[in-house]
Design an enzyme around this catalytic site. Structure first.
Site, PDB file in Angstrom:
ATOM      1  N   GLU A   9       0.828  -1.203   0.000  1.00 14.14           N
ATOM      2  CA  GLU A   9       0.000   0.000   0.000  1.00 14.14           C
ATOM      3  C   GLU A   9       0.862   1.253   0.000  1.00 14.14           C
ATOM      4  O   GLU A   9       1.766   1.397   0.817  1.00 14.14           O
ATOM      5  CB  GLU A   9      -0.884  -0.027   1.254  1.00 14.14           C
ATOM      6  CG  GLU A   9      -1.875   1.085   1.337  1.00 14.14           C
ATOM      7  CD  GLU A   9      -2.808   0.913   2.527  1.00 14.14           C
ATOM      8  OE1 GLU A   9      -3.253   1.937   3.062  1.00 14.14           O
ATOM      9  OE2 GLU A   9      -3.087  -0.234   2.932  1.00 14.14           O
ATOM     10  N   GLU A  35      -6.307   5.814  -0.709  1.00 14.76           N
ATOM     11  CA  GLU A  35      -6.956   6.268   0.519  1.00 14.76           C
ATOM     12  C   GLU A  35      -6.739   7.753   0.782  1.00 14.76           C
ATOM     13  O   GLU A  35      -7.514   8.365   1.506  1.00 14.76           O
ATOM     14  CB  GLU A  35      -6.470   5.450   1.716  1.00 14.76           C
ATOM     15  CG  GLU A  35      -5.040   5.731   2.109  1.00 14.76           C
ATOM     16  CD  GLU A  35      -4.555   4.834   3.223  1.00 14.76           C
ATOM     17  OE1 GLU A  35      -3.973   5.364   4.171  1.00 14.76           O
ATOM     18  OE2 GLU A  35      -4.754   3.614   3.140  1.00 14.76           O
ATOM     19  N   HIS A  84     -11.291   1.935   3.266  1.00 17.38           N
ATOM     20  CA  HIS A  84     -10.287   2.382   4.231  1.00 17.38           C
ATOM     21  C   HIS A  84     -10.985   3.081   5.389  1.00 17.38           C
ATOM     22  O   HIS A  84     -11.847   3.923   5.181  1.00 17.38           O
ATOM     23  CB  HIS A  84      -9.310   3.346   3.551  1.00 17.38           C
ATOM     24  CG  HIS A  84      -8.290   3.895   4.476  1.00 17.38           C
ATOM     25  ND1 HIS A  84      -8.317   5.190   4.913  1.00 17.38           N
ATOM     26  CD2 HIS A  84      -7.213   3.314   5.062  1.00 17.38           C
ATOM     27  CE1 HIS A  84      -7.292   5.396   5.722  1.00 17.38           C
ATOM     28  NE2 HIS A  84      -6.615   4.275   5.834  1.00 17.38           N
ATOM     29  N   GLU A 104     -10.872  -2.984   4.835  1.00 15.79           N
ATOM     30  CA  GLU A 104      -9.717  -2.812   5.712  1.00 15.79           C
ATOM     31  C   GLU A 104     -10.274  -2.693   7.129  1.00 15.79           C
ATOM     32  O   GLU A 104     -10.979  -1.745   7.443  1.00 15.79           O
ATOM     33  CB  GLU A 104      -8.916  -1.577   5.307  1.00 15.79           C
ATOM     34  CG  GLU A 104      -7.593  -1.506   6.000  1.00 15.79           C
ATOM     35  CD  GLU A 104      -6.716  -0.388   5.475  1.00 15.79           C
ATOM     36  OE1 GLU A 104      -5.513  -0.646   5.316  1.00 15.79           O
ATOM     37  OE2 GLU A 104      -7.209   0.723   5.239  1.00 15.79           O
TER      38      GLU A 104
END
Length: 148
Positions: A9, A35, A84, A104
Site C-alpha cells: 500500500e 486512501e 479504508h 480494511e
C-alpha cells in the site's frame, strides 16, 4: 514477493501516478493506493495510467455516495475496491458494489456505536437493521465529546 503479501500500500507518494505504474508493473504483489485521494480526478489520473492493481477508497472522498461513484469508476477499469477506515460504514459500501476486494478492518470507531458488524470466520457480517444498522452509544459520545 517471497513473503506472500496481500498487497503493498502506497509504496511512494500517491500523486506520483507514473511511479506507481512502474512499481505495479515490476511486481507480482498487488500494489494499491487511493486512501489519500479526495477527488474523483485523482482516481481518474491513476486509473487512466493503469498505475494500480486495485484501489483503496476512504469515505473522505465525499461520503457514501461519492465512494460508490468511485467504486463504479474503478469497476470500469476492471479493478476491485477496498475500503479504508470506518469499517462500520465501509463494510456496507463494499457489500453494495460488484467489484469488492476487502474491507480494511480498523475498528477504531467501534466504541461510539451500540452494535457493530461482528467478525465471524474472518468475515464481517452485516445485520438486517434498516440503513447502516448503527446506533450511537450515548455514553461513549459523552465520554469522547470535544469540550473546547
Amino acid at each position: 514477493e517471497e513473503f506472500g503479501l496481500f498487497w503493498i500500500e502506497d509504496p511512494i507518494p500517491a500523486d506520483d501516478y507514473d511511479g506507481l505504474r512502474d512499481i505495479s508493473a515490476a511486481l507480482g504483489t498487488r500494489v494499491i493506493a487511493g486512501e489519500t485521494y479526495d477527488t474523483p480526478k485523482q482516481f481518474t489520473e491513476v486509473l487512466h495510467r493503469r498505475a494500480l492493481d486495485d484501489v483503496i477508497v476512504d469515505l473522505e472522498v465525499g461520503g457514501i455516495t461519492q465512494m460508490l461513484k468511485v467504486a463504479h469508476l474503478v469497476e470500469a477499469y476492471g479493478l476491485r475496491v477496498a475500503s479504508h477506515t470506518c469499517t462500520e460504514i465501509g463494510t456496507h459500501v463494499i457489500a453494495a458494489i460488484s467489484n469488492p476486494l476487502t474491507v480494511e478492518y480498523l475498528p477504531w470507531a467501534q466504541p461510539i456505536f451500540e452494535d457493530v458488524p461482528p467478525v465471524k470466520d474472518g468475515k464481517l457480517v452485516l445485520g438486517d437493521a434498516p440503513g447502516l444498522g448503527l446506533e450511537l452509544n450515548r455514553e461513549a459520545l459523552a465520554k469522547y465529546a470535544y469540550d473546547g
